[in-house]
Write a protein that holds these residues in place. Structure first.
Motif, PDB file in Angstrom:
ATOM      1  N   MET A 331       0.851  -1.176   0.000  1.00  0.00           N
ATOM      2  CA  MET A 331       0.000   0.000   0.000  1.00  0.00           C
ATOM      3  C   MET A 331       0.891   1.230   0.000  1.00  0.00           C
ATOM      4  O   MET A 331       2.024   1.205   0.490  1.00  0.00           O
ATOM      5  CB  MET A 331      -0.932   0.022   1.213  1.00  0.00           C
ATOM      6  N   VAL A 332       0.397   2.304  -0.619  1.00  0.00           N
ATOM      7  CA  VAL A 332       1.137   3.564  -0.653  1.00  0.00           C
ATOM      8  C   VAL A 332       0.628   4.440   0.484  1.00  0.00           C
ATOM      9  O   VAL A 332      -0.586   4.661   0.630  1.00  0.00           O
ATOM     10  CB  VAL A 332       0.954   4.274  -2.009  1.00  0.00           C
ATOM     11  N   SER A 333       1.555   4.913   1.316  1.00  0.00           N
ATOM     12  CA  SER A 333       1.206   5.783   2.434  1.00  0.00           C
ATOM     13  C   SER A 333       2.088   7.021   2.393  1.00  0.00           C
ATOM     14  O   SER A 333       2.946   7.172   1.508  1.00  0.00           O
ATOM     15  CB  SER A 333       1.397   5.046   3.763  1.00  0.00           C
ATOM     16  N   LYS A 334       1.913   7.891   3.375  1.00  0.00           N
ATOM     17  CA  LYS A 334       2.735   9.099   3.435  1.00  0.00           C
ATOM     18  C   LYS A 334       4.194   8.767   3.714  1.00  0.00           C
ATOM     19  O   LYS A 334       5.085   9.581   3.450  1.00  0.00           O
ATOM     20  CB  LYS A 334       2.202  10.046   4.497  1.00  0.00           C
ATOM     21  N   ASN A 335       4.458   7.572   4.237  1.00  0.00           N
ATOM     22  CA  ASN A 335       5.834   7.163   4.515  1.00  0.00           C
ATOM     23  C   ASN A 335       6.519   6.531   3.316  1.00  0.00           C
ATOM     24  O   ASN A 335       7.718   6.294   3.340  1.00  0.00           O
ATOM     25  CB  ASN A 335       5.851   6.162   5.686  1.00  0.00           C
ATOM     26  N   GLY A 336       5.748   6.239   2.284  1.00  0.00           N
ATOM     27  CA  GLY A 336       6.308   5.592   1.111  1.00  0.00           C
ATOM     28  C   GLY A 336       5.478   4.383   0.727  1.00  0.00           C
ATOM     29  O   GLY A 336       4.265   4.356   0.940  1.00  0.00           O
ATOM     30  N   VAL A 337       6.118   3.363   0.183  1.00  0.00           N
ATOM     31  CA  VAL A 337       5.450   2.113  -0.170  1.00  0.00           C
ATOM     32  C   VAL A 337       5.683   1.121   0.955  1.00  0.00           C
ATOM     33  O   VAL A 337       6.831   0.778   1.272  1.00  0.00           O
ATOM     34  CB  VAL A 337       5.971   1.554  -1.505  1.00  0.00           C
ATOM     35  N   GLU A 338       4.600   0.681   1.574  1.00  0.00           N
ATOM     36  CA  GLU A 338       4.682  -0.296   2.651  1.00  0.00           C
ATOM     37  C   GLU A 338       4.354  -1.674   2.091  1.00  0.00           C
ATOM     38  O   GLU A 338       3.269  -1.893   1.543  1.00  0.00           O
ATOM     39  CB  GLU A 338       3.725   0.071   3.781  1.00  0.00           C
ATOM     40  N   ILE A 339       5.289  -2.593   2.235  1.00  0.00           N
ATOM     41  CA  ILE A 339       5.222  -3.897   1.574  1.00  0.00           C
ATOM     42  C   ILE A 339       5.028  -4.983   2.615  1.00  0.00           C
ATOM     43  O   ILE A 339       5.759  -5.050   3.612  1.00  0.00           O
ATOM     44  CB  ILE A 339       6.518  -4.154   0.775  1.00  0.00           C
ATOM     45  N   ASP A 340       4.073  -5.858   2.364  1.00  0.00           N
ATOM     46  CA  ASP A 340       3.796  -6.973   3.265  1.00  0.00           C
ATOM     47  C   ASP A 340       4.714  -8.140   2.902  1.00  0.00           C
ATOM     48  O   ASP A 340       4.574  -8.744   1.837  1.00  0.00           O
ATOM     49  CB  ASP A 340       2.329  -7.391   3.138  1.00  0.00           C
ATOM     50  N   ILE A 341       5.675  -8.448   3.766  1.00  0.00           N
ATOM     51  CA  ILE A 341       6.616  -9.548   3.513  1.00  0.00           C
ATOM     52  C   ILE A 341       6.383 -10.706   4.477  1.00  0.00           C
ATOM     53  O   ILE A 341       7.221 -11.609   4.573  1.00  0.00           O
ATOM     54  CB  ILE A 341       8.071  -9.061   3.614  1.00  0.00           C
ATOM     55  N   SER A 342       5.248 -10.688   5.185  1.00  0.00           N
ATOM     56  CA  SER A 342       5.027 -11.663   6.252  1.00  0.00           C
ATOM     57  C   SER A 342       4.998 -13.103   5.738  1.00  0.00           C
ATOM     58  O   SER A 342       5.319 -14.033   6.490  1.00  0.00           O
ATOM     59  CB  SER A 342       3.722 -11.335   6.990  1.00  0.00           C
ATOM     60  N   GLN A 343       4.613 -13.294   4.454  1.00  0.00           N
ATOM     61  CA  GLN A 343       4.498 -14.657   3.937  1.00  0.00           C
ATOM     62  C   GLN A 343       5.802 -15.190   3.342  1.00  0.00           C
ATOM     63  O   GLN A 343       5.859 -16.353   2.923  1.00  0.00           O
ATOM     64  CB  GLN A 343       3.394 -14.709   2.883  1.00  0.00           C
ATOM     65  N   LEU A 344       6.837 -14.360   3.304  1.00  0.00           N
ATOM     66  CA  LEU A 344       8.118 -14.814   2.776  1.00  0.00           C
ATOM     67  C   LEU A 344       8.852 -15.670   3.801  1.00  0.00           C
ATOM     68  O   LEU A 344       8.762 -15.424   5.014  1.00  0.00           O
ATOM     69  CB  LEU A 344       9.004 -13.622   2.393  1.00  0.00           C
ATOM     70  N   ALA A 345       9.594 -16.655   3.318  1.00  0.00           N
ATOM     71  CA  ALA A 345      10.469 -17.430   4.201  1.00  0.00           C
ATOM     72  C   ALA A 345      11.641 -16.566   4.644  1.00  0.00           C
ATOM     73  O   ALA A 345      12.024 -15.609   3.960  1.00  0.00           O
ATOM     74  CB  ALA A 345      10.969 -18.678   3.472  1.00  0.00           C
ATOM     75  N   ASP A 346      12.223 -16.878   5.788  1.00  0.00           N
ATOM     76  CA  ASP A 346      13.371 -16.123   6.263  1.00  0.00           C
ATOM     77  C   ASP A 346      14.523 -16.242   5.267  1.00  0.00           C
ATOM     78  O   ASP A 346      14.733 -17.288   4.647  1.00  0.00           O
ATOM     79  CB  ASP A 346      13.828 -16.651   7.629  1.00  0.00           C
ATOM     80  N   GLY A 347      15.263 -15.147   5.089  1.00  0.00           N
ATOM     81  CA  GLY A 347      16.415 -15.176   4.202  1.00  0.00           C
ATOM     82  C   GLY A 347      16.702 -13.823   3.584  1.00  0.00           C
ATOM     83  O   GLY A 347      16.096 -12.807   3.942  1.00  0.00           O
TER      84      GLY A 347
END
Length: 370
Positions: A331-347
């Protein structure tokens, strides 16, 4: 010059020899047409006294052009369409992008992948190698164009980006690198912002210049062939302009644009001439107006500051250390582009973001929340 429209109202495939020794009065010395069946022409290449025509569904046709005013048919080779799909649609198997070196033809066969054809015996060409990315089983394939660099092939594969293939053993072609920004294994051909069509290579700079349809052009750094990475771009995804061709000469880049509806929309045809500095092409840090992704490491949300952009102009993927791409919600917010990475594996990952006319490539670490 290759002849014959392939798409709407297909024409007979063929080619012409044009004498341009006096550019102001260029003349056609001879032409050849396949009058038996239509299907269009994809490309023509020349080595010595022989011309090699990529005649789309009519495969590879070889000609003797020792006498430029008298083209002579030599032989024709139509690759097997029962690879890699056991129930093929014959309309999707088309000889198009091609390189020729020492009588060996490196051919893009559209849905039929890459074919290596030995033509040292011009009367009896034979296929000695083939490749199609096994991860694309069940997905659309469009092997469009390629360039040869010693024992490597750089191949434009439409919405699946650019593959780097080792052809040291043509009977055992291997995928050694893959620029797949749209994550085509799980992505959608028509929704993709990248459609790699034609490709040019600067050996001195180790850079690929790729016409990418509705995103105009990407420049890829292939100094490490196992990890090709975008380092610059030109154009914009939402400008209703789409490219097909690209050529480079000295410090100039020539992009040809087409009018199209599928798989991307483009409403202008013509040529743009760009200039660049060879071996130093890169994204201008001031023009990017971005900061490194934060926090680092991140567990659920990653933020990149990209300046003022609309959400509809933002596209992004994350690429892991194995070259596998993942589409991410954002989502685009006043802070920039906020990206949901919660479903990514660690690495460790590389995040690639198109935001309006900006291209951002940054590294980040995903780790579980403690």
């Amino acid at each position: 010059l290759s002849l014959g429209n392939h798409f709407t109202n297909p024409e007979h495939s063929g080619f012409a020899i044009v004498d341009v020794s006096t550019p102001a009065s260029a003349t056609v010395t001879d032409t050849w047409r396949n009058l038996e069946d239509s299907g269009g022409g994809g490309i023509v290449n020349v080595e010595g006294n022989y011309a090699y025509l990529g005649a789309m569904r009519h495969g590879l046709i070889i000609f003797d052009i020792g006498d430029k005013s008298d083209i002579k048919f030599v032989s024709q080779f139509i690759p097997d369409i029962n690879y890699p799909t056991p129930n093929p649609n014959p309309d999707l198997y088309n000889a198009r992008g091609m390189e020729v070196k020492d009588g060996i033809v490196y051919l893009c066969y559209d849905a039929g992948g890459i074919r290596i054809i030995n033509t040292t015996d011009k009367q009896n060409p034979r296929e000695t190698g083939r490749f199609s990315n096994p991860l694309l089983n069940g997905k659309p394939r469009a092997y469009n164009n390629l360039v040869l660099d010693d024992t490597l092939l750089y191949v434009a594969v439409d919405y699946c980006g650019v593959e780097v293939l080792s052809i040291a053993d043509t009977a055992n072609i291997k995928l050694v690198g893959w620029w797949n920004p749209m994550g085509c294994v799980t992505g959608n051909w028509f929704a993709a912002s990248v459609h790699a069509n034609e490709i040019e290579f600067s050996k001195a700079c180790k850079k690929l210049f790729v016409s990418t349809g509705k995103s105009d052009m990407y420049v890829l750094d292939v100094s490490n062939p196992a990890a090709p990475d975008s380092c610059n771009m030109y154009g914009g995804v939402d400008n209703q302009l789409g490219t097909w061709g690209v050529s480079i000469e000295d410090n100039r880049i020539y992009l040809s644009y087409i009018i199209a509806i599928i798989p991307f929309q483009s409403n202008w045809t013509g040529v743009k001439i760009l200039t660049y500095t060879p071996c130093t092409a890169g994204v201008d840090d001031d023009a990017r107006k971005t900061t490194a992704p934060y926090p680092q490491p991140a567990s659920s949300t990653l933020t990149i500051e990209v300046g003022s952009v609309s959400e509809s102009s933002v596209y992004m993927t994350a690429v892991n250390m194995y070259g596998v791409s993942f589409s991410l919600p954002f989502m685009v917010s006043k802070n920039g582009v906020e990206i949901d990475i919660s479903q990514l594996a660690d690495g460790a990952y590389t995040i690639r973001v198109i935001a309006g006319d900006k291209l951002i490539t940054e590294k980040f670490i995903k780790t579980a929340k403690r």
